[in-house]
Design a protein around this motif. Structure first.
Motif, PDB file in Angstrom:
ATOM      1  N   LEU A 153      72.284  20.929 -58.352  1.00 37.22           N
ATOM      2  CA  LEU A 153      72.909  20.304 -59.523  1.00 37.22           C
ATOM      3  C   LEU A 153      71.846  20.078 -60.586  1.00 37.22           C
ATOM      4  CD1 LEU A 153      75.087  17.634 -57.682  1.00 37.22           C
ATOM      5  CD2 LEU A 153      75.745  19.937 -58.406  1.00 37.22           C
ATOM      6  N   ASP A 154      72.194  20.307 -61.830  1.00 33.80           N
ATOM      7  CA  ASP A 154      71.266  20.037 -62.918  1.00 33.80           C
ATOM      8  C   ASP A 154      71.081  18.531 -63.080  1.00 33.80           C
ATOM      9  OD1 ASP A 154      70.771  22.675 -63.592  1.00 33.80           O
ATOM     10  OD2 ASP A 154      72.367  22.754 -65.091  1.00 33.80           O
ATOM     11  N   GLY A 155      69.849  18.132 -63.343  1.00 34.06           N
ATOM     12  CA  GLY A 155      69.566  16.729 -63.611  1.00 34.06           C
ATOM     13  C   GLY A 155      70.202  16.301 -64.926  1.00 34.06           C
ATOM     14  N   LEU A 156      70.682  15.106 -64.973  1.00 34.02           N
ATOM     15  CA  LEU A 156      71.312  14.582 -66.184  1.00 34.02           C
ATOM     16  C   LEU A 156      70.373  13.673 -66.962  1.00 34.02           C
ATOM     17  CD1 LEU A 156      74.823  13.758 -64.705  1.00 34.02           C
ATOM     18  CD2 LEU A 156      74.090  15.820 -65.927  1.00 34.02           C
ATOM     19  N   SER A 157      69.221  13.388 -66.369  1.00 35.12           N
ATOM     20  CA  SER A 157      68.274  12.475 -67.002  1.00 35.12           C
ATOM     21  C   SER A 157      66.889  13.107 -66.985  1.00 35.12           C
ATOM     22  CB  SER A 157      68.304  11.160 -66.234  1.00 35.12           C
ATOM     23  OG  SER A 157      67.068  10.550 -66.197  1.00 35.12           O
ATOM     24  N   SER A 158      66.159  12.926 -68.061  1.00 38.76           N
ATOM     25  CA  SER A 158      64.804  13.455 -68.160  1.00 38.76           C
ATOM     26  C   SER A 158      63.997  12.521 -69.058  1.00 38.76           C
ATOM     27  CB  SER A 158      64.829  14.868 -68.748  1.00 38.76           C
ATOM     28  OG  SER A 158      63.516  15.377 -68.873  1.00 38.76           O
ATOM     29  N   THR A 159      63.016  11.865 -68.469  1.00 36.26           N
ATOM     30  CA  THR A 159      62.176  10.970 -69.258  1.00 36.26           C
ATOM     31  C   THR A 159      60.710  11.283 -69.000  1.00 36.26           C
ATOM     32  OG1 THR A 159      62.046   9.272 -67.542  1.00 36.26           O
ATOM     33  CG2 THR A 159      63.885   9.114 -69.110  1.00 36.26           C
ATOM     34  N   ALA A 160      59.911  11.129 -70.022  1.00 30.68           N
ATOM     35  CA  ALA A 160      58.475  11.348 -69.871  1.00 30.68           C
ATOM     36  C   ALA A 160      57.897  10.384 -68.839  1.00 30.68           C
ATOM     37  CB  ALA A 160      57.776  11.186 -71.217  1.00 30.68           C
ATOM     38  N   ALA A 161      58.412   9.173 -68.788  1.00 32.02           N
ATOM     39  CA  ALA A 161      57.904   8.164 -67.852  1.00 32.02           C
ATOM     40  C   ALA A 161      58.077   8.597 -66.400  1.00 32.02           C
ATOM     41  CB  ALA A 161      58.594   6.825 -68.089  1.00 32.02           C
ATOM     42  N   SER A 162      59.096   9.424 -66.122  1.00 29.72           N
ATOM     43  CA  SER A 162      59.331   9.854 -64.736  1.00 29.72           C
ATOM     44  C   SER A 162      58.236  10.773 -64.219  1.00 29.72           C
ATOM     45  CB  SER A 162      60.695  10.541 -64.612  1.00 29.72           C
ATOM     46  OG  SER A 162      60.704  11.760 -65.333  1.00 29.72           O
ATOM     47  N   VAL A 163      57.410  11.314 -65.111  1.00 29.20           N
ATOM     48  CA  VAL A 163      56.332  12.229 -64.722  1.00 29.20           C
ATOM     49  C   VAL A 163      55.096  11.469 -64.249  1.00 29.20           C
ATOM     50  CG1 VAL A 163      54.833  14.115 -65.526  1.00 29.20           C
ATOM     51  CG2 VAL A 163      57.191  13.952 -66.359  1.00 29.20           C
ATOM     52  N   ASN A 164      54.941  10.227 -64.704  1.00 28.94           N
ATOM     53  CA  ASN A 164      53.729   9.457 -64.399  1.00 28.94           C
ATOM     54  C   ASN A 164      53.413   9.450 -62.913  1.00 28.94           C
ATOM     55  OD1 ASN A 164      53.426   8.789 -67.097  1.00 28.94           O
ATOM     56  ND2 ASN A 164      54.552   6.862 -66.903  1.00 28.94           N
ATOM     57  N   GLY A 165      52.212   9.937 -62.583  1.00 22.16           N
ATOM     58  CA  GLY A 165      51.732   9.920 -61.202  1.00 22.16           C
ATOM     59  C   GLY A 165      52.365  10.927 -60.272  1.00 22.16           C
ATOM     60  N   LYS A 166      53.206  11.817 -60.776  1.00 21.89           N
ATOM     61  CA  LYS A 166      53.912  12.764 -59.904  1.00 21.89           C
ATOM     62  C   LYS A 166      53.236  14.127 -59.806  1.00 21.89           C
ATOM     63  CE  LYS A 166      57.593  10.113 -59.144  1.00 21.89           C
ATOM     64  NZ  LYS A 166      58.870  10.217 -59.753  1.00 21.89           N
ATOM     65  N   LEU A 167      52.351  14.440 -60.749  1.00 22.08           N
ATOM     66  CA  LEU A 167      51.707  15.750 -60.769  1.00 22.08           C
ATOM     67  C   LEU A 167      50.210  15.607 -60.528  1.00 22.08           C
ATOM     68  CD1 LEU A 167      53.566  17.228 -63.862  1.00 22.08           C
ATOM     69  CD2 LEU A 167      53.902  17.900 -61.474  1.00 22.08           C
ATOM     70  N   ASN A 175      41.070  15.166 -50.959  1.00 24.68           N
ATOM     71  CA  ASN A 175      41.906  14.211 -50.232  1.00 24.68           C
ATOM     72  C   ASN A 175      43.110  13.769 -51.065  1.00 24.68           C
ATOM     73  OD1 ASN A 175      40.317  14.262 -47.938  1.00 24.68           O
ATOM     74  ND2 ASN A 175      39.046  12.536 -48.597  1.00 24.68           N
ATOM     75  N   GLN A 176      42.891  13.537 -52.352  1.00 25.87           N
ATOM     76  CA  GLN A 176      44.001  13.150 -53.229  1.00 25.87           C
ATOM     77  C   GLN A 176      45.039  14.275 -53.332  1.00 25.87           C
ATOM     78  OE1 GLN A 176      41.275  12.149 -56.493  1.00 25.87           O
ATOM     79  NE2 GLN A 176      42.340  10.177 -56.677  1.00 25.87           N
ATOM     80  N   LEU A 177      44.558  15.496 -53.484  1.00 24.17           N
ATOM     81  CA  LEU A 177      45.472  16.634 -53.570  1.00 24.17           C
ATOM     82  C   LEU A 177      46.251  16.816 -52.276  1.00 24.17           C
ATOM     83  CD1 LEU A 177      43.189  19.185 -55.449  1.00 24.17           C
ATOM     84  CD2 LEU A 177      45.270  18.120 -56.345  1.00 24.17           C
ATOM     85  N   ASN A 178      45.532  16.788 -51.142  1.00 17.57           N
ATOM     86  CA  ASN A 178      46.210  16.956 -49.850  1.00 17.57           C
ATOM     87  C   ASN A 178      47.259  15.882 -49.644  1.00 17.57           C
ATOM     88  OD1 ASN A 178      44.924  19.296 -48.993  1.00 17.57           O
ATOM     89  ND2 ASN A 178      43.291  18.180 -47.942  1.00 17.57           N
ATOM     90  N   SER A 179      46.936  14.659 -50.013  1.00 18.79           N
ATOM     91  CA  SER A 179      47.866  13.551 -49.839  1.00 18.79           C
ATOM     92  C   SER A 179      49.118  13.733 -50.700  1.00 18.79           C
ATOM     93  CB  SER A 179      47.156  12.237 -50.197  1.00 18.79           C
ATOM     94  OG  SER A 179      48.053  11.165 -50.126  1.00 18.79           O
ATOM     95  N   MET A 180      48.930  14.129 -51.961  1.00 17.95           N
ATOM     96  CA  MET A 180      50.070  14.315 -52.859  1.00 17.95           C
ATOM     97  C   MET A 180      50.984  15.428 -52.361  1.00 17.95           C
ATOM     98  SD  MET A 180      50.164  15.010 -56.952  1.00 17.95           S
ATOM     99  CE  MET A 180      50.244  13.276 -57.402  1.00 17.95           C
TER     100      MET A 180
END
Length: 199
Positions: A153-167, A175-180
């Motif tokens: 299903l296509d997302g109905l919401s998209s906010t810049a704030a939702s990207v924080n800390g996810k990439l 270690n940080q990369l492996n953990s993520m």
């Protein structure tokens, strides 16, 4: 190169099956559009092939777009949603500003081709088109083709704030990369392959 393509295949499959958000989850299956748009896979493949012939940048751009989409809110194409006057969307977050326009263009052209068929118009999600396009660029660049289960299903919401800390960021240590990546069910091998298209 063959090992890199194989890594991308494994990664693409992992992203496709493991990163759907609960709120947008659907019952994925092959031939999901058999009754509404039976030729969707060939329509998307033809559009992606045309784009690939224009520029090889289509390959890493599409793979990276899929990765950024799946890591933030699941594979829901929310990264494609445009910002509005009152809402800054995912694609305008600083971590997404370097996404190549060719990835977006690949999905847009494939969606236009699908919607040009009257029986398919507004029946196929952009999320599924992005997943198919990713599979197709991998095959076009010399990797194997694979079946993609559809029904996202296509997302109905998209906010810049939702990207924080996810990439992941270029200054992350191993270690940080492996953990993520492990948090998304991906291995260090997946992380290495995907990092080649991401930074």
């Amino acid at each position: 190169m063959a090992h890199f393509i194989t890594f991308l295949l494994v990664l693409s499959l992992s992203l496709t099956f493991s990163l759907l958000p609960e709120t947008a989850s659907a019952q994925l299956r092959q031939n999901y559009y058999a009754k509404t748009c039976p030729n969707v896979e060939s329509i998307v493949r033809n559009a992606v092939t045309q784009k690939f012939r224009q520029t090889f940048v289509t390959v890493p751009a599409t793979i990276r777009l899929f990765f950024h989409d799946c890591f933030v809110q699941g594979c829901d194409a929310s990264v494609i949603i445009q910002s509005t006057g009152s809402n800054k969307a995912e694609k305008d977050h600083p971590d997404n500003l370097s996404l190549a326009g060719d990835g977006f263009d690949t999905v847009i052209k494939a969606k236009q081709a699908v919607d040009a068929v009257p029986s398919c118009r507004n029946k196929v999600s952009c999320a599924d088109i992005l997943a198919m396009a990713t599979r197709d660029v991998i095959a076009l660049s010399g990797g194997p083709s694979y079946a993609v289960e559809l029904g996202r299903l296509d997302g109905l919401s998209s906010t810049a704030a939702s990207v924080n800390g996810k990439l992941p960021h270029p200054d992350f240590n191993l270690n940080q990369l492996n953990s993520m990546f492990a948090a998304h069910g991906l291995t260090q091998t997946d992380m290495i392959a995907l990092s080649g298209t991401s930074f």
